[in-house]
Design a protein around this motif. Sequence first.
Motif, PDB file in Angstrom:
ATOM      1  N   THR A  64      70.556  18.946  54.871  1.00  0.00           N
ATOM      2  CA  THR A  64      70.760  20.423  55.536  1.00  0.00           C
ATOM      3  C   THR A  64      72.427  20.765  55.425  1.00  0.00           C
ATOM      4  OG1 THR A  64      70.355  20.680  57.462  1.00  0.00           O
ATOM      5  CG2 THR A  64      68.692  21.316  56.122  1.00  0.00           C
ATOM      6  N   VAL A  65      72.872  19.274  56.550  1.00  0.00           N
ATOM      7  CA  VAL A  65      74.358  19.392  56.463  1.00  0.00           C
ATOM      8  C   VAL A  65      75.514  18.463  56.750  1.00  0.00           C
ATOM      9  CG1 VAL A  65      75.817  19.528  58.729  1.00  0.00           C
ATOM     10  CG2 VAL A  65      73.372  20.841  58.973  1.00  0.00           C
ATOM     11  N   ALA A  66      76.621  18.371  56.383  1.00  0.00           N
ATOM     12  CA  ALA A  66      77.331  17.394  56.005  1.00  0.00           C
ATOM     13  C   ALA A  66      78.045  16.683  57.043  1.00  0.00           C
ATOM     14  CB  ALA A  66      78.720  17.566  55.137  1.00  0.00           C
ATOM     15  N   PRO A  67      78.062  14.782  57.004  1.00  0.00           N
ATOM     16  CA  PRO A  67      77.963  14.272  58.542  1.00  0.00           C
ATOM     17  C   PRO A  67      79.918  14.900  58.730  1.00  0.00           C
ATOM     18  CG  PRO A  67      76.419  13.309  56.922  1.00  0.00           C
ATOM     19  CD  PRO A  67      76.995  14.544  55.413  1.00  0.00           C
ATOM     20  N   ALA A  68      80.240  14.894  59.500  1.00  0.00           N
ATOM     21  CA  ALA A  68      81.408  14.488  59.818  1.00  0.00           C
ATOM     22  C   ALA A  68      82.281  13.011  59.031  1.00  0.00           C
ATOM     23  CB  ALA A  68      81.689  13.912  61.130  1.00  0.00           C
ATOM     24  N   PRO A  69      82.480  13.470  57.569  1.00  0.00           N
ATOM     25  CA  PRO A  69      83.432  12.537  56.741  1.00  0.00           C
ATOM     26  C   PRO A  69      84.116  11.114  57.810  1.00  0.00           C
ATOM     27  CG  PRO A  69      84.300  14.577  56.886  1.00  0.00           C
ATOM     28  CD  PRO A  69      83.365  14.715  57.546  1.00  0.00           C
ATOM     29  N   SER A  94      88.017  22.601  54.509  1.00  0.00           N
ATOM     30  CA  SER A  94      86.710  22.974  53.154  1.00  0.00           C
ATOM     31  C   SER A  94      86.752  24.460  53.672  1.00  0.00           C
ATOM     32  CB  SER A  94      85.334  22.203  53.461  1.00  0.00           C
ATOM     33  OG  SER A  94      84.427  23.134  52.958  1.00  0.00           O
ATOM     34  N   THR A  95      86.349  25.909  52.980  1.00  0.00           N
ATOM     35  CA  THR A  95      85.623  26.447  53.188  1.00  0.00           C
ATOM     36  C   THR A  95      84.480  26.440  53.489  1.00  0.00           C
ATOM     37  OG1 THR A  95      84.477  26.953  51.072  1.00  0.00           O
ATOM     38  CG2 THR A  95      87.226  28.163  51.745  1.00  0.00           C
ATOM     39  N   ASP A  96      83.653  25.427  53.689  1.00  0.00           N
ATOM     40  CA  ASP A  96      82.123  25.564  54.404  1.00  0.00           C
ATOM     41  C   ASP A  96      81.528  24.318  54.526  1.00  0.00           C
ATOM     42  OD1 ASP A  96      79.965  25.785  55.099  1.00  0.00           O
ATOM     43  OD2 ASP A  96      79.633  27.117  53.846  1.00  0.00           O
ATOM     44  N   LYS A  97      81.670  23.979  55.904  1.00  0.00           N
ATOM     45  CA  LYS A  97      81.919  22.224  56.030  1.00  0.00           C
ATOM     46  C   LYS A  97      80.182  22.660  56.257  1.00  0.00           C
ATOM     47  CE  LYS A  97      85.860  21.613  58.902  1.00  0.00           C
ATOM     48  NZ  LYS A  97      85.811  21.265  60.622  1.00  0.00           N
ATOM     49  N   TYR A 120      81.569  14.150  51.301  1.00  0.00           N
ATOM     50  CA  TYR A 120      79.602  15.209  51.498  1.00  0.00           C
ATOM     51  C   TYR A 120      79.513  15.603  50.874  1.00  0.00           C
ATOM     52  CZ  TYR A 120      78.695  11.180  54.661  1.00  0.00           C
ATOM     53  OH  TYR A 120      78.776   9.851  55.652  1.00  0.00           O
ATOM     54  N   GLU A 121      78.866  15.913  49.388  1.00  0.00           N
ATOM     55  CA  GLU A 121      78.084  17.986  49.501  1.00  0.00           C
ATOM     56  C   GLU A 121      76.696  17.749  48.957  1.00  0.00           C
ATOM     57  OE1 GLU A 121      80.121  17.862  45.068  1.00  0.00           O
ATOM     58  OE2 GLU A 121      81.726  17.190  45.809  1.00  0.00           O
ATOM     59  N   ALA A 214      75.095   5.262  54.430  1.00  0.00           N
ATOM     60  CA  ALA A 214      74.856   4.789  55.864  1.00  0.00           C
ATOM     61  C   ALA A 214      74.583   6.371  56.567  1.00  0.00           C
ATOM     62  CB  ALA A 214      74.501   3.605  55.934  1.00  0.00           C
ATOM     63  N   THR A 215      75.678   6.644  56.522  1.00  0.00           N
ATOM     64  CA  THR A 215      75.799   7.273  57.986  1.00  0.00           C
ATOM     65  C   THR A 215      75.075   8.755  57.408  1.00  0.00           C
ATOM     66  OG1 THR A 215      78.376   6.638  58.105  1.00  0.00           O
ATOM     67  CG2 THR A 215      77.909   8.755  58.932  1.00  0.00           C
ATOM     68  N   LEU A 216      75.169   9.229  55.969  1.00  0.00           N
ATOM     69  CA  LEU A 216      74.015   9.874  55.703  1.00  0.00           C
ATOM     70  C   LEU A 216      73.264  10.182  55.962  1.00  0.00           C
ATOM     71  CD1 LEU A 216      74.449  12.804  53.976  1.00  0.00           C
ATOM     72  CD2 LEU A 216      73.468  11.438  51.922  1.00  0.00           C
ATOM     73  N   GLU A 217      72.047   8.634  55.811  1.00  0.00           N
ATOM     74  CA  GLU A 217      70.885   8.543  55.638  1.00  0.00           C
ATOM     75  C   GLU A 217      70.425   8.392  57.023  1.00  0.00           C
ATOM     76  OE1 GLU A 217      70.423   5.046  53.514  1.00  0.00           O
ATOM     77  OE2 GLU A 217      70.278   6.233  51.775  1.00  0.00           O
ATOM     78  N   ASN A 218      71.723   7.536  58.105  1.00  0.00           N
ATOM     79  CA  ASN A 218      71.118   7.180  59.505  1.00  0.00           C
ATOM     80  C   ASN A 218      72.307   8.549  60.193  1.00  0.00           C
ATOM     81  OD1 ASN A 218      70.341   5.180  59.528  1.00  0.00           O
ATOM     82  ND2 ASN A 218      72.181   4.399  58.859  1.00  0.00           N
ATOM     83  N   GLY A 219      72.808  10.205  59.835  1.00  0.00           N
ATOM     84  CA  GLY A 219      73.216  11.248  60.136  1.00  0.00           C
ATOM     85  C   GLY A 219      71.688  12.442  60.699  1.00  0.00           C
TER      86      GLY A 219
END
Length: 222
Positions: A64-69, A94-97, A120-121, A214-219
């Motif tokens: 539901t939320v994009a991690p800190a890139p 970004s207009t919507d983080k 991340y999108e 990996a960051t996405l899956e663990n975030g």
Amino acid sequence: MHSLPLPLALTARLLPVAVLACTGWVMSSNPSTTTPAATAPKSPQKTQEATSGPSATAVARKYTVAPAPCTGVTVKTVKALVPGAKTAGQEIPSTDKSVRRTCSWNALKGFDYHWLDVSYEIKDSAEAAQKSYTGRVADKGGGGVVPGLGDSAYSVVNLTTTDKQQTREGVVIVRASNALVVVTYNGSDFETKKAPSTDEINKGAIKAAKDVVATLENGQKG
């Protein structure tokens, strides 16, 4: 040393995504105080409503939320792929983080220049992410599948030449459930006017993509 022209930065495309609201069904029934014979049978319409509740109408979203890139790539990877860059990176506005976040690293060390972008999108559903993934892959022919990365992944490397200066760029696109990861990595040598090899750029882009996924899956997850 004369100043050297650097390639233009990639323009981040902002893709605001509307978040779908899931409508819940509230069902109530009066406790039976009569004999079984007096209990009213369920009508076909109510039975149909009961089976078409949240499981059929709700849209499941794993992310539901994009991690800190800028923390999506390890310091070790940044140092290896972009020598001389500040490892903290620079996040692109970004207009919507919550739905799209991008970070960039670039540096010139000696005559070698490298640039790394990771994004991340977050999409409304896995189906929406797959549709976007399929469209992007179709726009970037000549690449190949990257096995074992996300639900599906694709990489492609292209060479461009401007004023006799070569730049080789690799792009990796990954779908992981309802999220997309896009990595862009390129390099140039301003002394020889040549670009790094296809293998070097491709492996570098895939290495960064593995970190980002990996960051996405663990975030943070929904």
